[in-house]
Scaffold this active site. Sequence first.
Site, PDB file in Angstrom:
ATOM      1  N   TYR A  32      21.605  27.658   4.943  1.00  0.00           N
ATOM      2  CA  TYR A  32      21.892  28.659   3.824  1.00  0.00           C
ATOM      3  C   TYR A  32      23.260  28.202   3.276  1.00  0.00           C
ATOM      4  CZ  TYR A  32      25.060  31.048   6.775  1.00  0.00           C
ATOM      5  OH  TYR A  32      26.204  31.319   7.806  1.00  0.00           O
ATOM      6  N   ARG A  51      27.575  20.607   0.185  1.00  0.00           N
ATOM      7  CA  ARG A  51      27.247  20.961   1.679  1.00  0.00           C
ATOM      8  C   ARG A  51      25.938  21.311   2.025  1.00  0.00           C
ATOM      9  NH1 ARG A  51      30.807  25.486   4.303  1.00  0.00           N
ATOM     10  NH2 ARG A  51      29.650  26.824   3.197  1.00  0.00           N
ATOM     11  N   ARG A 100       2.062  28.329  14.367  1.00  0.00           N
ATOM     12  CA  ARG A 100       3.490  27.834  15.002  1.00  0.00           C
ATOM     13  C   ARG A 100       3.485  26.573  15.788  1.00  0.00           C
ATOM     14  NH1 ARG A 100       5.498  28.786  20.131  1.00  0.00           N
ATOM     15  NH2 ARG A 100       7.808  29.527  20.041  1.00  0.00           N
ATOM     16  N   LYS A 150      25.162  24.192   8.479  1.00  0.00           N
ATOM     17  CA  LYS A 150      25.123  25.653   8.183  1.00  0.00           C
ATOM     18  C   LYS A 150      23.781  26.283   8.167  1.00  0.00           C
ATOM     19  CE  LYS A 150      27.405  28.899   5.000  1.00  0.00           C
ATOM     20  NZ  LYS A 150      28.370  29.272   5.882  1.00  0.00           N
ATOM     21  N   GLU A 182      36.518  28.208  15.720  1.00  0.00           N
ATOM     22  CA  GLU A 182      36.663  28.970  14.735  1.00  0.00           C
ATOM     23  C   GLU A 182      36.292  30.642  14.705  1.00  0.00           C
ATOM     24  OE1 GLU A 182      33.812  27.140  12.118  1.00  0.00           O
ATOM     25  OE2 GLU A 182      32.452  27.001  13.775  1.00  0.00           O
ATOM     26  N   LEU A 206      32.311  24.523  11.251  1.00  0.00           N
ATOM     27  CA  LEU A 206      31.801  24.253   9.929  1.00  0.00           C
ATOM     28  C   LEU A 206      32.701  23.523   8.922  1.00  0.00           C
ATOM     29  CD1 LEU A 206      29.417  24.929   8.463  1.00  0.00           C
ATOM     30  CD2 LEU A 206      30.545  27.306   7.670  1.00  0.00           C
TER      31      LEU A 206
END
Length: 286
Positions: A32, A51, A100, A150, A182, A206
């Site tokens: 995302y 990114r 699945r 991310k 972070e 990140l």
Amino acid sequence: MRTVYVNGDYLPETEARVSIFDRGFLMADGVYEVTSVLGGKLIDFDGHAARLDRSLRELDMQAPLGRDALLDIHRELVRINGIDEGMVYLQITRGSDGDRDFVFPDPETTPPTVVLFTQAKPGLADNPAAREGIKVVGIDDLRWARRDIKTVQLLYPSMGKMMARKAGADDAWMVEDGFVTEGTSNNAYIVKGGRIVTRELSSDILHGITRAAVLRFAREAQMAVEERPFTLAEAQAADEAFVTSASTFVTPVIEIDGVPLGDGTPGPVATRLREIYLDESLKTAI
């Protein structure tokens, strides 16, 4: 009611649907980005788009849309929803093949799922936290080893924010092998003797888009920057501290694990960097 984007369609949010077999839901198999909007324009869109491409490559996922197509969708959602200050959230998952399985589905027959929505945040640029500062606590960093991607795998950062709230703080800084990695949703910095210190880029953190811009602006303003790990004890002894992210820009930290920094108010470096970041970012907003 918001209009959202799902797999090529603009829909009322109440009509948006994603399969229960989508791998983002079952496996957190997705990535995302969040792009801020100020004055109806997107902040640092190209950085977020770059990114996003990197995150997709690292997970061996195909990019379903190019930069220009993504920009068009962002702009259309901002227009339709009348966003002046806020965010556009983008999520791409590996999609659903109707069941699945741990094994990745064939990308030739299973297209990615693409979802975007807006969040209106009036006062985003004039957030009280920027004037008053935030308090953080230290917690163990128990995330997986690829924090540079991310992904939508955000359970532990969410738990970290709840740990901070329970402790009467605003956020948490995660610590691994004695050093701060972070924040739960931001990059972390300290300032000592006018020198800005933040952890260097690696798979441990990140690669923040706001981080890159802020460090560039700091160096252009002749501020000293040192990229290296630091401890919570070093942070508590610092003159000031701050965090950066796409949704909070530059936000001062005034207390760490109950220890006030300096006089317990936002410091001059963080305050100035926020001013510079907002001024410069608005000049290049699209």
